[in-house]
Design an enzyme around this catalytic site. Structure first.
Site, PDB file in Angstrom:
ATOM      1  N   HIS A 124      -9.141  10.329  -1.578  1.00 48.77           N
ATOM      2  CA  HIS A 124      -8.513   9.228  -2.050  1.00 48.77           C
ATOM      3  C   HIS A 124      -8.333   9.265  -3.429  1.00 48.77           C
ATOM      4  O   HIS A 124      -8.811   9.754  -4.382  1.00 48.77           O
ATOM      5  CB  HIS A 124      -9.418   8.112  -1.974  1.00 48.77           C
ATOM      6  CG  HIS A 124      -8.965   6.755  -2.126  1.00 48.77           C
ATOM      7  ND1 HIS A 124      -8.609   6.128  -3.223  1.00 48.77           N
ATOM      8  CD2 HIS A 124      -8.581   5.645  -1.133  1.00 48.77           C
ATOM      9  CE1 HIS A 124      -7.992   4.922  -3.269  1.00 48.77           C
ATOM     10  NE2 HIS A 124      -7.943   4.785  -1.895  1.00 48.77           N
ATOM     11  N   LEU A 154     -15.249   4.165  -4.846  1.00 47.12           N
ATOM     12  CA  LEU A 154     -13.757   3.745  -4.580  1.00 47.12           C
ATOM     13  C   LEU A 154     -13.230   2.538  -5.375  1.00 47.12           C
ATOM     14  O   LEU A 154     -14.080   1.395  -5.427  1.00 47.12           O
ATOM     15  CB  LEU A 154     -13.446   3.688  -3.235  1.00 47.12           C
ATOM     16  CG  LEU A 154     -12.019   3.434  -2.757  1.00 47.12           C
ATOM     17  CD1 LEU A 154     -11.394   4.602  -2.771  1.00 47.12           C
ATOM     18  CD2 LEU A 154     -12.067   2.418  -1.426  1.00 47.12           C
ATOM     19  N   HIS A 161     -12.899  11.094   0.977  1.00 46.83           N
ATOM     20  CA  HIS A 161     -12.811   9.650   1.378  1.00 46.83           C
ATOM     21  C   HIS A 161     -12.915   9.337   2.773  1.00 46.83           C
ATOM     22  O   HIS A 161     -13.564   8.401   3.288  1.00 46.83           O
ATOM     23  CB  HIS A 161     -11.435   8.922   0.716  1.00 46.83           C
ATOM     24  CG  HIS A 161     -11.214   7.533   1.106  1.00 46.83           C
ATOM     25  ND1 HIS A 161     -12.053   6.584   0.651  1.00 46.83           N
ATOM     26  CD2 HIS A 161     -10.420   6.937   1.686  1.00 46.83           C
ATOM     27  CE1 HIS A 161     -12.030   5.536   0.902  1.00 46.83           C
ATOM     28  NE2 HIS A 161     -10.795   5.469   1.717  1.00 46.83           N
ATOM     29  N   PHE A 204       0.748  -1.137  -0.051  1.00 43.57           N
ATOM     30  CA  PHE A 204      -0.057  -0.007  -0.076  1.00 43.57           C
ATOM     31  C   PHE A 204       0.870   1.248   0.172  1.00 43.57           C
ATOM     32  O   PHE A 204       2.030   1.063   0.096  1.00 43.57           O
ATOM     33  CB  PHE A 204      -0.851  -0.030   1.269  1.00 43.57           C
ATOM     34  CG  PHE A 204      -2.408  -0.299   0.834  1.00 43.57           C
ATOM     35  CD1 PHE A 204      -2.570  -1.322  -0.045  1.00 43.57           C
ATOM     36  CD2 PHE A 204      -3.315   0.078   1.507  1.00 43.57           C
ATOM     37  CE1 PHE A 204      -3.923  -1.706  -0.082  1.00 43.57           C
ATOM     38  CE2 PHE A 204      -4.794  -0.061   1.527  1.00 43.57           C
ATOM     39  CZ  PHE A 204      -4.869  -0.982   0.369  1.00 43.57           C
ATOM     40  N   GLU A 247      -6.813   1.163  -3.389  1.00 39.45           N
ATOM     41  CA  GLU A 247      -5.300   1.525  -3.415  1.00 39.45           C
ATOM     42  C   GLU A 247      -4.339   0.289  -3.523  1.00 39.45           C
ATOM     43  O   GLU A 247      -3.219   0.387  -4.288  1.00 39.45           O
ATOM     44  CB  GLU A 247      -4.852   2.145  -1.907  1.00 39.45           C
ATOM     45  CG  GLU A 247      -3.363   2.370  -2.124  1.00 39.45           C
ATOM     46  CD  GLU A 247      -3.114   3.524  -0.906  1.00 39.45           C
ATOM     47  OE1 GLU A 247      -3.905   4.430  -0.610  1.00 39.45           O
ATOM     48  OE2 GLU A 247      -2.132   3.443   0.056  1.00 39.45           O
ATOM     49  N   GLU A 306     -13.105   6.042  12.881  1.00 36.68           N
ATOM     50  CA  GLU A 306     -13.094   7.339  12.089  1.00 36.68           C
ATOM     51  C   GLU A 306     -13.735   8.575  12.750  1.00 36.68           C
ATOM     52  O   GLU A 306     -13.454   9.500  12.620  1.00 36.68           O
ATOM     53  CB  GLU A 306     -13.671   7.185  10.783  1.00 36.68           C
ATOM     54  CG  GLU A 306     -13.525   8.361   9.617  1.00 36.68           C
ATOM     55  CD  GLU A 306     -14.128   8.140   8.411  1.00 36.68           C
ATOM     56  OE1 GLU A 306     -14.487   6.884   8.180  1.00 36.68           O
ATOM     57  OE2 GLU A 306     -14.134   9.200   7.619  1.00 36.68           O
ATOM     58  N   ARG A 356      -1.525   9.066   0.087  1.00 32.35           N
ATOM     59  CA  ARG A 356      -2.672   9.445  -0.519  1.00 32.35           C
ATOM     60  C   ARG A 356      -2.773  11.093  -0.672  1.00 32.35           C
ATOM     61  O   ARG A 356      -3.178  11.380  -1.786  1.00 32.35           O
ATOM     62  CB  ARG A 356      -3.854   9.064   0.357  1.00 32.35           C
ATOM     63  CG  ARG A 356      -4.073   7.560   0.066  1.00 32.35           C
ATOM     64  CD  ARG A 356      -5.342   6.898   0.839  1.00 32.35           C
ATOM     65  NE  ARG A 356      -5.480   5.744   0.650  1.00 32.35           N
ATOM     66  CZ  ARG A 356      -6.238   4.958   1.413  1.00 32.35           C
ATOM     67  NH1 ARG A 356      -7.232   5.547   2.354  1.00 32.35           N
ATOM     68  NH2 ARG A 356      -6.456   3.746   0.908  1.00 32.35           N
ATOM     69  N   GLN A 375      -9.283  13.853   4.072  1.00 37.71           N
ATOM     70  CA  GLN A 375      -8.370  12.891   2.994  1.00 37.71           C
ATOM     71  C   GLN A 375      -9.258  12.580   1.660  1.00 37.71           C
ATOM     72  O   GLN A 375     -10.609  12.503   1.556  1.00 37.71           O
ATOM     73  CB  GLN A 375      -8.152  11.502   3.566  1.00 37.71           C
ATOM     74  CG  GLN A 375      -7.457  10.647   2.622  1.00 37.71           C
ATOM     75  CD  GLN A 375      -6.781   9.322   3.108  1.00 37.71           C
ATOM     76  OE1 GLN A 375      -7.269   8.328   3.561  1.00 37.71           O
ATOM     77  NE2 GLN A 375      -5.465   9.374   3.433  1.00 37.71           N
ATOM     78  N   ARG A 431      -3.703   9.892   6.682  1.00 34.93           N
ATOM     79  CA  ARG A 431      -3.838   8.640   7.138  1.00 34.93           C
ATOM     80  C   ARG A 431      -3.323   7.837   6.149  1.00 34.93           C
ATOM     81  O   ARG A 431      -3.707   7.859   4.754  1.00 34.93           O
ATOM     82  CB  ARG A 431      -5.293   8.103   7.370  1.00 34.93           C
ATOM     83  CG  ARG A 431      -5.489   6.516   7.525  1.00 34.93           C
ATOM     84  CD  ARG A 431      -6.978   6.128   7.884  1.00 34.93           C
ATOM     85  NE  ARG A 431      -7.928   6.323   6.764  1.00 34.93           N
ATOM     86  CZ  ARG A 431      -7.723   5.494   5.819  1.00 34.93           C
ATOM     87  NH1 ARG A 431      -6.952   4.506   5.694  1.00 34.93           N
ATOM     88  NH2 ARG A 431      -8.776   5.809   4.967  1.00 34.93           N
TER      89      ARG A 431
END
Lengths: 244, 604
Positions: free
Chosen positions: B257, B267, B369, B141, B270, B394, B301, B255, B405
């Site tokens: 993504h 989504l 995201h 990742f 990743e 979260e 990200r 964030q 993150r």
């Protein structure tokens, strides 16, 4: 592309207003490119009738919230393109499940009950060792369990099932697939015979009359027919051994 | 209200995603009665949508050999741009491997190591050793020095949630789904539970508990364009903020993504890039190596999203009716890999784009995201400001993620925080006896009943909830996105203040009776606008760039002035949040270079 004017006929009933009887209400909406029933229903709610009840969560066909009857066939609304439907679209709530209102039904309580009945968790006497390494597993077996675990409890197979529509206690394809998932998992120490006690009945594995709409309609394309056959084989063997 | 309708429990958990259920399991295992409230059945929670995996430094695969909690710690701190709490990060990295193995014990079908040699897409040959066969495998990742992300194909969140909920069912934990907490019951010092609304029939009831836990996830839907599920409206954060005494931490840290598909904004993991996928522009040119020669597509990200928007701004985006996008190319990974390890991505492409990524490019653009910010807690998960209130996942600002993150650290956080905070909640509940001031409970219920009655009477106001909401979404997307300026943020604050004031003048078009979606939307909107204002005001005041917060007018990180966390309070009756700041807890790794994401981003 010529724009179509879509006609929706949508089941309406609000239990808080019982004096207004259940009915079909007609709506019209201009189709847009790439329109899904998620987009269409939200536009109807925001632009035409803000009291319209329906359920969506992920809107990506992974959470199982939005199954409804679309022109008579159960399926996930979020991934259904209006492009694939005729000009007239009739939307009804799923049968079998308790109605919340309009297109919204209570699948959560139904599936919790199913998981309690089938004891759908790993049964083991092993105590988890916080310091130790994990138990090993062959990757193909992990994938096999994953495939069975892909069920999203949307209720499509239940709504489509003749037996489930007739007998409230039938486990249905989702229930039998869940059993198959734990039968193939070596971490679950229940013997096929113990499982037989739970599902070796007409409410369980022998209630299926083989119409196989579940297999045709599962939005996750889980091979439900094969899973059922697997469980039946195991149960038949367990039953034979029991007789001896 | 009737007292017979009050629900009493030792521990009240608001939210049934992975964090909430893990807290509930821990508390129930300690013998407490636990009740979970959830907007939806637990297995429909947004945790199930997580695809790629969960970070834990098991180091079972060749590209992960030598991994350990120290390396995971350093990656997490660098990823956070030194915004995270290092004590929390240390605790987290040490426990993540235990969490992964416990989930295996509970039935998660983790993908496993297959021994043998194989060629990676970039031409590197690796050999998985026979002695590691059958152990839990890891994939790559972004922003990680080793392959560390444990996965079950690319349906990791789904199988985690199902295993977690199977334990909840096994333990007989009470779950009230289709139930939304509308306010916390508190006296300014102690939290006694929550007033909750039944989304089945629109009725209210108080839930009284020794300990209350907020685990409601993020607020992505206030941006409109988001990868988040439609239930992610920040309701838990909003009711904490409403107390006036509980602050939200670092709300400006949002964030985006890199790979939301266009136009559905769903989504794709990743893991696509981690497994070897590329980002291409309109000329089918792989552009990331020019911006990030070392990390390429798998920088963190915030960095990849920023370069993507930068590249589009330079004119290299692919035009579409939905605005410019870029391409994600995973074709070279091959059919077998795609339809096993990325099979949910393949299914999403089939369902929502009508393509097979085995032979087609995937249109993507950076999309809102995740929220690094949330209910500010200490390392035990106890919320600032109120005794008996906790938060996890979260919804919380624990603060593991700082200003960015890492992918795979959110699933890991939900489970690890669930274990840690659940244990602390259990300790707390053991030491408390059940007691609550009757008048306070009655008054809390009355206040919410008054809100409902007011909306159902339809006697005042003229504003439409959906129109106000859309304006909020556009304002955040246009003005509080990846690239920010003081001017645009100032404008956003002004617009949102106006919307917040107008949200008090909503008039329902429908009756508001029963499970009425317009009523529910009207009840949520003021809280969503408050969150939007905390984000915008926090971003306006933070005159530096750090992690996901990038100010074009202040493009450098400024440790001298801004190595601190924003705390946003909402005093009763205020029209803006009150911002305070606290130092960041740095115990091991002093601020330095991240190794990627060099700033400022130069002009053309």
């Amino acid at each position: 592309m010529a724009q179509r004017l879509l006609t929706f006929e949508i089941f309406r009933y609000n239990p808080a207003s019982p004096e207004i009887l259940p009915r079909l209400q007609e709506f019209h909406l201009e189709e847009t490119q790439g329109m899904t029933l998620f987009i269409a229903l939200n536009r109807l709610r925001e632009e035409q009738d803000p009291s319209l009840m329906f359920d969506f969560v992920c809107r990506a066909a992974v959470c199982g919230s939005c199954a409804i009857l679309i022109n008579g066939r159960p399926g996930l609304a979020c991934k259904t393109l209006t492009h694939d439907l005729p000009d007239k679209i009739v939307l009804m709530p799923l049968p079998v499940f308790k109605l919340v209102g309009d297109l919204s039904v209570d699948t959560g309580v139904w599936f919790r009950h199913l998981n309690e009945r089938t004891e759908a968790w790993i049964h083991t006497d092993k105590i988890f060792d916080r310091q130790g390494p994990e138990d090993r597993m062959d990757n193909p077996l992990a994938h096999q369990i994953y495939e069975a675990e892909r069920c999203i409890e949307c209720g499509t197979c239940i709504a489509a099932c003749a037996t489930a529509n007739m007998r409230a206690d039938f486990l249905g394809a989702a229930g039998l697939n869940r059993i198959a998932r734990f039968l193939i998992d070596p971490r679950d120490e229940r013997s096929p015979r113990q499982v037989f006690e739970v599902v070796g009945t007409d409410e369980g594995v022998f209630g299926c009359v083989g119409l196989m709409a579940c297999d045709d309609l599962c939005p996750m394309e889980i091979p439900l027919q094969a899973q059922l056959a697997h469980v039946r084989r195991k149960m038949a063997l367990a039953a034979l051994r029991k007789k001896k | 209200m009737k007292w017979t309708e009050a629900h009493l429990t030792d521990v009240l958990v608001i939210g049934a995603g992975l964090a909430g259920e893990r807290v509930a399991i821990e508390a129930a295992s300690h013998g407490h009665q636990v009740t979970i409230l959830s907007l939806v059945p637990p297995r429909r929670s947004h945790s199930t949508a997580a695809q790629g995996g969960m970070q834990a430094s098991l180091g079972n695969v060749a590209m992960g050999y030598g991994d350990n909690p120290d390396v995971h710690f350093a990656d997490t701190v660098k990823g956070s741009d030194w915004g995270c709490d290092q004590e929390v990060a240390r605790l987290f990295v040490e426990m993540a491997p235990i969490a992964v193995r416990q989930l295996s014990h509970w039935g998660v079908p983790w993908s496993r190591v297959v021994p043998g040699k194989r060629m990676l897409p970039d031409g590197t040959e690796v050999e998985e050793l026979p002695e590691k066969a059958g152990l839990i495998a890891q994939r790559q990742f972004g922003g990680t020095a080793r392959w560390r992300t444990c996965f079950a194909a690319d349906g990791t969140g789904h199988v985690l949630q199902y295993a977690m909920d199977s334990v909840v069912v096994k333990l007989g934990v009470t779950v009230h789904d289709r139930t939304e907490a509308l306010s916390l019951i508190h006296d300014g010092e102690t939290c006694y539970g929550a007033v909750a609304l039944s989304l089945r029939d629109g009725s209210l009831r108080p839930y009284l508990a020794k300990a209350t836990v907020i685990a409601t996830g993020g607020y992505g839907r206030i941006y409109g364009v988001s990868t988040n599920a439609v239930i992610n409206e920040g309701t838990g954060m909003a009711i904490a903020l409403d107390t006036g005494v509980v602050p939200l931490g670092n709300m400006e840290a949002v964030q985006f993504h890199p790979t939301g598909i266009v136009p559905a904004h769903i989504l794709v993991t990743e893991g696509c890039r981690g497994d070897g996928g590329y980002l291409l522009d309109k000329d089918l040119h792989r552009f990331m190596p020019e911006y990030e020669p070392v990390k390429k597509e798998i920088a963190s990200r915030d960095v990849v999203s920023r370069w993507m928007v930068h590249h589009i701004r330079r004119g290299f985006g692919v035009d579409s009716p939905y605005g410019p996008h870029l391409w994600l190319d995973i074709r070279h990974l091959g059919r077998e890999h795609i339809w096993t390890n990325l099979r949910e991505v393949a299914t999403i492409c089939k369902n929502f784009l009508g393509i097979d990524p085995v032979d087609s490019l995937i249109p993507v653009t950076p999309t809102q995201h995740y929220s690094m910010g949330g209910v500010r807690t200490n390392k035990d998960g106890a919320a600032y400001g109120l005794q008996g209130l906790f938060a996890a996942g979260e919804a919380a600002c624990w603060d593991l993620h700082g200003f960015n993150r890492l992918g795979g650290n959110s699933l890991a956080e939900t489970v690890v925080a669930g274990m840690v905070v659940g244990g602390k909640v259990a300790d707390f509940a053991r030491q408390q006896s059940m007691s609550f001031p009757f008048g306070l409970v009655t008054e809390a219920v009355r206040a919410q009943q008054e809100r409902l009655d007011h909306l159902r009477r339809r006697a005042h106001g003229s504003e439409d909830v959906y129109q106000l909401r859309r304006r909020m979404e556009e304002t955040l997307s246009d003005n509080v996105g990846i690239f920010r300026t003081g001017e645009r943020l100032q404008e956003a604050v002004a617009i949102l203040q106006d919307l917040h004031q107008r949200a008090g003048q909503i008039r329902l078009r429908s009756s508001g009776l029963g499970p009425n979606p317009e009523l529910f939307a009207a009840l949520r909107l003021p809280g969503m606008l408050k969150l939007a204002l905390c984000i915008s005001q926090g971003a306006l005041q933070r005159t530096e760039s750090r992690g996901s917060h990038y100010r074009e007018d202040f493009p450098r990180r400024d440790d001298d002035n801004w190595l601190k966390r924003t705390l946003a309070y909402w005093p009763q009756g205020a029209d803006l949040p009150k911002l305070e700041y606290e130092p960041v807890n740095i115990t091991e790794l002093p601020p330095g270079d991240r190794g990627y994401g060099g700033m400022p981003i130069a002009g053309d």
